[in-house]
Motif scaffolding. Structure first.
Motif, PDB file in Angstrom:
ATOM      1  N   GLU A  24       0.827  -1.191   0.000  1.00  0.00           N
ATOM      2  CA  GLU A  24       0.000   0.000   0.000  1.00  0.00           C
ATOM      3  C   GLU A  24       0.867   1.249   0.000  1.00  0.00           C
ATOM      4  O   GLU A  24       1.956   1.260   0.567  1.00  0.00           O
ATOM      5  CB  GLU A  24      -0.899   0.040   1.244  1.00  0.00           C
ATOM      6  N   ALA A  25       0.333   2.288  -0.643  1.00  0.00           N
ATOM      7  CA  ALA A  25       0.987   3.594  -0.636  1.00  0.00           C
ATOM      8  C   ALA A  25      -0.084   4.661  -0.736  1.00  0.00           C
ATOM      9  O   ALA A  25      -1.216   4.394  -1.137  1.00  0.00           O
ATOM     10  CB  ALA A  25       1.974   3.718  -1.798  1.00  0.00           C
ATOM     11  N   ALA A  96       2.748  10.953  -9.153  1.00  0.00           N
ATOM     12  CA  ALA A  96       3.639  10.397  -8.126  1.00  0.00           C
ATOM     13  C   ALA A  96       3.380   8.902  -7.938  1.00  0.00           C
ATOM     14  O   ALA A  96       4.318   8.118  -7.782  1.00  0.00           O
ATOM     15  CB  ALA A  96       3.453  11.140  -6.800  1.00  0.00           C
ATOM     16  N   ALA A  97       2.113   8.500  -7.969  1.00  0.00           N
ATOM     17  CA  ALA A  97       1.766   7.082  -7.826  1.00  0.00           C
ATOM     18  C   ALA A  97       2.338   6.268  -8.979  1.00  0.00           C
ATOM     19  O   ALA A  97       2.908   5.185  -8.763  1.00  0.00           O
ATOM     20  CB  ALA A  97       0.251   6.921  -7.761  1.00  0.00           C
ATOM     21  N   LEU A  98       2.200   6.758 -10.204  1.00  0.00           N
ATOM     22  CA  LEU A  98       2.736   6.050 -11.365  1.00  0.00           C
ATOM     23  C   LEU A  98       4.259   5.941 -11.291  1.00  0.00           C
ATOM     24  O   LEU A  98       4.830   4.882 -11.580  1.00  0.00           O
ATOM     25  CB  LEU A  98       2.305   6.751 -12.658  1.00  0.00           C
ATOM     26  N   ARG A  99       4.915   7.006 -10.892  1.00  0.00           N
ATOM     27  CA  ARG A  99       6.382   6.992 -10.783  1.00  0.00           C
ATOM     28  C   ARG A  99       6.845   6.018  -9.711  1.00  0.00           C
ATOM     29  O   ARG A  99       7.821   5.292  -9.892  1.00  0.00           O
ATOM     30  CB  ARG A  99       6.901   8.399 -10.505  1.00  0.00           C
ATOM     31  N   TRP A 100       6.145   6.001  -8.572  1.00  0.00           N
ATOM     32  CA  TRP A 100       6.482   5.084  -7.491  1.00  0.00           C
ATOM     33  C   TRP A 100       6.318   3.636  -7.951  1.00  0.00           C
ATOM     34  O   TRP A 100       7.164   2.788  -7.661  1.00  0.00           O
ATOM     35  CB  TRP A 100       5.603   5.375  -6.269  1.00  0.00           C
ATOM     36  N   SER A 104       9.152   0.885  -7.788  1.00  0.00           N
ATOM     37  CA  SER A 104       9.015  -0.029  -6.661  1.00  0.00           C
ATOM     38  C   SER A 104       8.371  -1.375  -6.952  1.00  0.00           C
ATOM     39  O   SER A 104       8.526  -2.303  -6.159  1.00  0.00           O
ATOM     40  CB  SER A 104       8.195   0.649  -5.556  1.00  0.00           C
ATOM     41  N   HIS A 105       7.624  -1.495  -8.042  1.00  0.00           N
ATOM     42  CA  HIS A 105       6.872  -2.729  -8.264  1.00  0.00           C
ATOM     43  C   HIS A 105       6.972  -3.227  -9.706  1.00  0.00           C
ATOM     44  O   HIS A 105       6.017  -3.151 -10.472  1.00  0.00           O
ATOM     45  CB  HIS A 105       5.403  -2.535  -7.862  1.00  0.00           C
ATOM     46  N   PRO A 106       8.097  -3.839 -10.065  1.00  0.00           N
ATOM     47  CA  PRO A 106       8.245  -4.360 -11.424  1.00  0.00           C
ATOM     48  C   PRO A 106       7.298  -5.518 -11.730  1.00  0.00           C
ATOM     49  O   PRO A 106       7.072  -5.836 -12.897  1.00  0.00           O
ATOM     50  CB  PRO A 106       9.706  -4.811 -11.475  1.00  0.00           C
ATOM     51  N   GLU A 107       6.735  -6.162 -10.709  1.00  0.00           N
ATOM     52  CA  GLU A 107       5.823  -7.287 -10.927  1.00  0.00           C
ATOM     53  C   GLU A 107       4.422  -6.867 -11.356  1.00  0.00           C
ATOM     54  O   GLU A 107       3.625  -7.696 -11.793  1.00  0.00           O
ATOM     55  CB  GLU A 107       5.744  -8.153  -9.658  1.00  0.00           C
ATOM     56  N   VAL A 108       4.108  -5.580 -11.254  1.00  0.00           N
ATOM     57  CA  VAL A 108       2.772  -5.108 -11.629  1.00  0.00           C
ATOM     58  C   VAL A 108       2.594  -5.219 -13.137  1.00  0.00           C
ATOM     59  O   VAL A 108       3.356  -4.642 -13.913  1.00  0.00           O
ATOM     60  CB  VAL A 108       2.530  -3.660 -11.154  1.00  0.00           C
ATOM     61  N   ALA A 109       1.584  -5.986 -13.550  1.00  0.00           N
ATOM     62  CA  ALA A 109       1.304  -6.197 -14.972  1.00  0.00           C
ATOM     63  C   ALA A 109       0.229  -5.258 -15.494  1.00  0.00           C
ATOM     64  O   ALA A 109       0.197  -4.949 -16.681  1.00  0.00           O
ATOM     65  CB  ALA A 109       0.873  -7.634 -15.220  1.00  0.00           C
TER      66      ALA A 109
END
Length: 193
Positions: A24-25, A96-100, A104-109
């Motif tokens: 979560e962020a 900012a959310a997209l950049r994070w 931070s999350h290369p597994e997000v497809a």
């Protein structure tokens, strides 16, 4: 599959989402994160005080405990809160959310953004403003690794315009239609056909 949901947050303890949220962020204006700051990370950071994000998460990854299963009931979710309790958000929070996510999350497809700005454009809007250019840059970073980014085209019922970021190259813009024979009205849009 891991799906990032950028929205009002997600109620991770909801019976249909229990165990689905892996991170979560929060990125908000005016210190709108659960901790009273403009950014927060980790468990509880994306607590939903509106309900929209939890609803979207149920459609995507609902486990079928209290409502029908979602489209991908085994999906993992990265929940990102960018909107306040009243649904208001900022472009800076979304970017900012997209950049994070890109860092931070290369597994997000897949990234789902069932929200947008109030600015509308006829056609691609990549260079229409510094904001759309920033959305393009963020989208490029995610797309370069194969991530699909979905964004709402808008709730205004416009047939020739879309909201940003849906109008930016790299975002898959989605809308809805209603084919009932009677008139239906929702969110200020009326479907007469």
């Amino acid at each position: 599959v891991t799906v990032a949901i950028i929205d009002t947050g997600i109620e991770a303890s909801h019976a249909d989402l229990a165990g689905a949220v892996i991170d979560e962020a929060c990125f908000t204006a005016n210190r709108g994160c659960p901790n009273g700051a403009s950014q927060q990370f980790g468990a509880g950071a994306a607590r939903d005080d509106n309900g929209h994000g939890t609803h979207v998460a149920g459609i995507i990854a609902g486990r079928g405990k209290t409502a029908p299963e979602g489209l991908a009931p085994n999906a993992r979710i990265v929940a990102i809160k960018v909107a306040a309790a009243d649904g208001s958000t900022s472009t800076q929070a979304m970017i900012a959310a997209l950049r994070w996510l890109a860092k931070s999350h290369p597994e997000v497809a897949v990234v789902n953004m069932s929200l947008g700005t109030t600015a509308t454009y006829a056609g691609a809007c990549d260079s229409a403003s510094p904001i759309t250019a920033a959305f393009l840059q963020a989208a490029d970073a995610l797309r370069s690794r194969g991530t699909v980014i979905v964004a709402a085209a808008g709730n205004e019922g416009q047939t020739d315009r879309m909201t940003a970021p849906a109008c930016v190259t790299g975002f898959l813009s989605v809308g809805a239609v209603h084919a009932e024979k009677a008139s239906v009205s929702a969110n200020g849009c009326t479907d007469l056909k």
